[in-house]
Design a protein around this motif. Structure first.
Motif, PDB file in Angstrom:
ATOM      1  N   ASP A 134     -32.418   7.177  54.611  1.00  0.00           N
ATOM      2  CA  ASP A 134     -32.674   6.034  55.485  1.00  0.00           C
ATOM      3  C   ASP A 134     -31.382   5.284  55.767  1.00  0.00           C
ATOM      4  OD1 ASP A 134     -35.305   6.696  55.307  1.00  0.00           O
ATOM      5  OD2 ASP A 134     -35.814   5.156  53.821  1.00  0.00           O
ATOM      6  N   HIS A 135     -31.217   4.891  56.994  1.00  0.00           N
ATOM      7  CA  HIS A 135     -30.100   4.035  57.434  1.00  0.00           C
ATOM      8  C   HIS A 135     -28.744   4.515  56.912  1.00  0.00           C
ATOM      9  CE1 HIS A 135     -33.701   1.164  57.084  1.00  0.00           C
ATOM     10  NE2 HIS A 135     -33.677   1.685  58.283  1.00  0.00           N
ATOM     11  N   PRO A 136     -28.420   5.793  57.148  1.00  0.00           N
ATOM     12  CA  PRO A 136     -27.156   6.315  56.619  1.00  0.00           C
ATOM     13  C   PRO A 136     -25.941   5.673  57.295  1.00  0.00           C
ATOM     14  CG  PRO A 136     -28.091   7.843  58.188  1.00  0.00           C
ATOM     15  CD  PRO A 136     -29.115   6.772  57.984  1.00  0.00           C
ATOM     16  N   GLU A 137     -24.849   5.668  56.536  1.00  0.00           N
ATOM     17  CA  GLU A 137     -23.577   5.194  57.102  1.00  0.00           C
ATOM     18  C   GLU A 137     -22.799   6.396  57.577  1.00  0.00           C
ATOM     19  OE1 GLU A 137     -20.900   2.767  54.972  1.00  0.00           O
ATOM     20  OE2 GLU A 137     -22.103   0.995  55.388  1.00  0.00           O
ATOM     21  N   ILE A 138     -22.290   6.331  58.765  1.00  0.00           N
ATOM     22  CA  ILE A 138     -21.510   7.443  59.303  1.00  0.00           C
ATOM     23  C   ILE A 138     -20.060   7.008  59.427  1.00  0.00           C
ATOM     24  CG2 ILE A 138     -21.230   8.952  61.311  1.00  0.00           C
ATOM     25  CD1 ILE A 138     -24.144   9.060  61.488  1.00  0.00           C
ATOM     26  N   VAL A 139     -19.190   7.851  58.877  1.00  0.00           N
ATOM     27  CA  VAL A 139     -17.766   7.514  58.916  1.00  0.00           C
ATOM     28  C   VAL A 139     -17.206   7.922  60.279  1.00  0.00           C
ATOM     29  CG1 VAL A 139     -15.522   7.961  57.852  1.00  0.00           C
ATOM     30  CG2 VAL A 139     -17.596   7.889  56.441  1.00  0.00           C
ATOM     31  N   LEU A 140     -16.663   6.940  61.004  1.00  0.00           N
ATOM     32  CA  LEU A 140     -16.092   7.236  62.317  1.00  0.00           C
ATOM     33  C   LEU A 140     -14.589   7.503  62.206  1.00  0.00           C
ATOM     34  CD1 LEU A 140     -17.850   4.562  64.567  1.00  0.00           C
ATOM     35  CD2 LEU A 140     -18.518   6.924  64.163  1.00  0.00           C
ATOM     36  N   SER A 141     -13.958   6.752  61.323  1.00  0.00           N
ATOM     37  CA  SER A 141     -12.521   6.941  61.093  1.00  0.00           C
ATOM     38  C   SER A 141     -12.247   6.409  59.691  1.00  0.00           C
ATOM     39  CB  SER A 141     -11.723   6.148  62.124  1.00  0.00           C
ATOM     40  OG  SER A 141     -11.917   4.766  61.887  1.00  0.00           O
ATOM     41  N   LYS A 142     -10.966   6.421  59.279  1.00  0.00           N
ATOM     42  CA  LYS A 142     -10.644   5.959  57.921  1.00  0.00           C
ATOM     43  C   LYS A 142     -11.133   4.534  57.688  1.00  0.00           C
ATOM     44  CE  LYS A 142      -6.818   8.799  56.522  1.00  0.00           C
ATOM     45  NZ  LYS A 142      -5.384   8.982  56.572  1.00  0.00           N
ATOM     46  N   ARG A 143     -11.102   3.747  58.734  1.00  0.00           N
ATOM     47  CA  ARG A 143     -11.438   2.323  58.554  1.00  0.00           C
ATOM     48  C   ARG A 143     -12.778   1.919  59.141  1.00  0.00           C
ATOM     49  NH1 ARG A 143      -6.615   2.541  60.283  1.00  0.00           N
ATOM     50  NH2 ARG A 143      -4.939   2.391  58.782  1.00  0.00           N
ATOM     51  N   GLU A 144     -13.418   2.850  59.827  1.00  0.00           N
ATOM     52  CA  GLU A 144     -14.621   2.441  60.558  1.00  0.00           C
ATOM     53  C   GLU A 144     -15.846   3.265  60.176  1.00  0.00           C
ATOM     54  OE1 GLU A 144     -15.418   1.316  65.200  1.00  0.00           O
ATOM     55  OE2 GLU A 144     -13.780   2.675  64.702  1.00  0.00           O
ATOM     56  N   THR A 145     -16.940   2.567  59.864  1.00  0.00           N
ATOM     57  CA  THR A 145     -18.206   3.269  59.632  1.00  0.00           C
ATOM     58  C   THR A 145     -19.270   2.580  60.489  1.00  0.00           C
ATOM     59  OG1 THR A 145     -18.850   1.818  57.827  1.00  0.00           O
ATOM     60  CG2 THR A 145     -17.713   3.851  57.210  1.00  0.00           C
ATOM     61  N   VAL A 146     -20.351   3.303  60.693  1.00  0.00           N
ATOM     62  CA  VAL A 146     -21.446   2.683  61.435  1.00  0.00           C
ATOM     63  C   VAL A 146     -22.739   3.012  60.703  1.00  0.00           C
ATOM     64  CG1 VAL A 146     -21.678   4.675  63.008  1.00  0.00           C
ATOM     65  CG2 VAL A 146     -22.523   2.466  63.717  1.00  0.00           C
TER      66      VAL A 146
END
Ligand SMILES: C[S@@+](CC[C@H](N)C(=O)[O-])C[C@H]1O[C@@H](n2cnc3c(N)ncnc32)[C@H](O)[C@@H]1O
Length: 199
Positions: free
Chosen positions: A151-163
């Protein structure tokens, strides 16, 4: 089993195209019906969706669909989907509705048509997750409570950014979350995607 997605939005965004083509890869050519499609989409169908049945008709106008042989996947339904629901069920219906956070219950637009409703648990899923989950339950006979989700996973977009995604996703046998191929890349590319209003 045929899977019908009643498309509620006017156009077809890139991430929505990815979800639809992801569903197609699971349910197979000829088994995915996208209904209520706008003429502009019908006129310019992306090649990714070859093998999908597309129509401008609404679900109840599709040949063979009746109130009695079609189950609506509805987060507000009282009963969960169970393998025994496969009996007498020829079509499964999903809302091709933009998800929203918090959910606004737009599935009610299909509920009022009178279909039998079944839920897939208390957390809003992406539409392709709802399709894959229903396929496991009805076609493979796996009870809902034996499937694994995140549920509601965090996705890493870059070294500093997750969504953080406001949805529930299915896990595969290796414990990895199942998302449409190319979806993470799309998220990274276009931060213009509003993840609170996704399918
Ligand atoms: C992204 S959801 C959108 C739900 C929308 N926000 C609403 O409130 O109705 C799209 C479709 O997936 C299916 N779905 C998603 N999560 C579900 C759940 N937990 N139980 C049953 N169906 C679900 C429903 O058919 C729903 O219309």
């Amino acid at each position: 089993m045929k899977y019908i997605i009643e498309h509620f939005e006017e156009g077809l965004e890139e991430w929505c195209e990815l979800e639809y083509s992801h569903m197609l890869s699971y349910v197979g050519e000829g088994n995915l019906i996208l209904s209520n499609m706008h003429q502009s989409v019908l006129d310019n169908l992306p090649t990714k969706l070859e093998g999908v049945v597309v129509t401008g008709k609404s679900v109840l106008e599709i040949e063979g669909v009746t109130i009695d042989n079609c189950i609506l996947l509805d987060p507000a339904a009282k009963e969960p989907l169970s393998p025994s629901d496969a009996e007498n069920c020829k079509f499964l219906l999903f809302g091709g509705i933009l998800g929203d956070d918090p959910p606004r219950d737009r599935t009610k637009e299909l509920r009022v048509m009178g279909f039998k409703g079944r839920h897939l648990g208390p957390v809003q899923m992406t539409t392709d997750t709802a399709v894959m989950t229903s396929q496991h339950v009805l076609e493979k006979g796996i009870p809902l409570d034996e499937l694994k989700f995140i549920d509601h996973p965090e996705i890493v977009l870059s070294k500093r950014e997750t969504v953080q995604m406001p949805f529930r996703y299915l896990l595969n046998s290796e414990g990895k979350m199942i998302m449409p191929p190319g979806f993470k890349k799309l998220l990274r590319k276009g931060n213009d995607i509003d993840i609170t209003t996704m399918l």
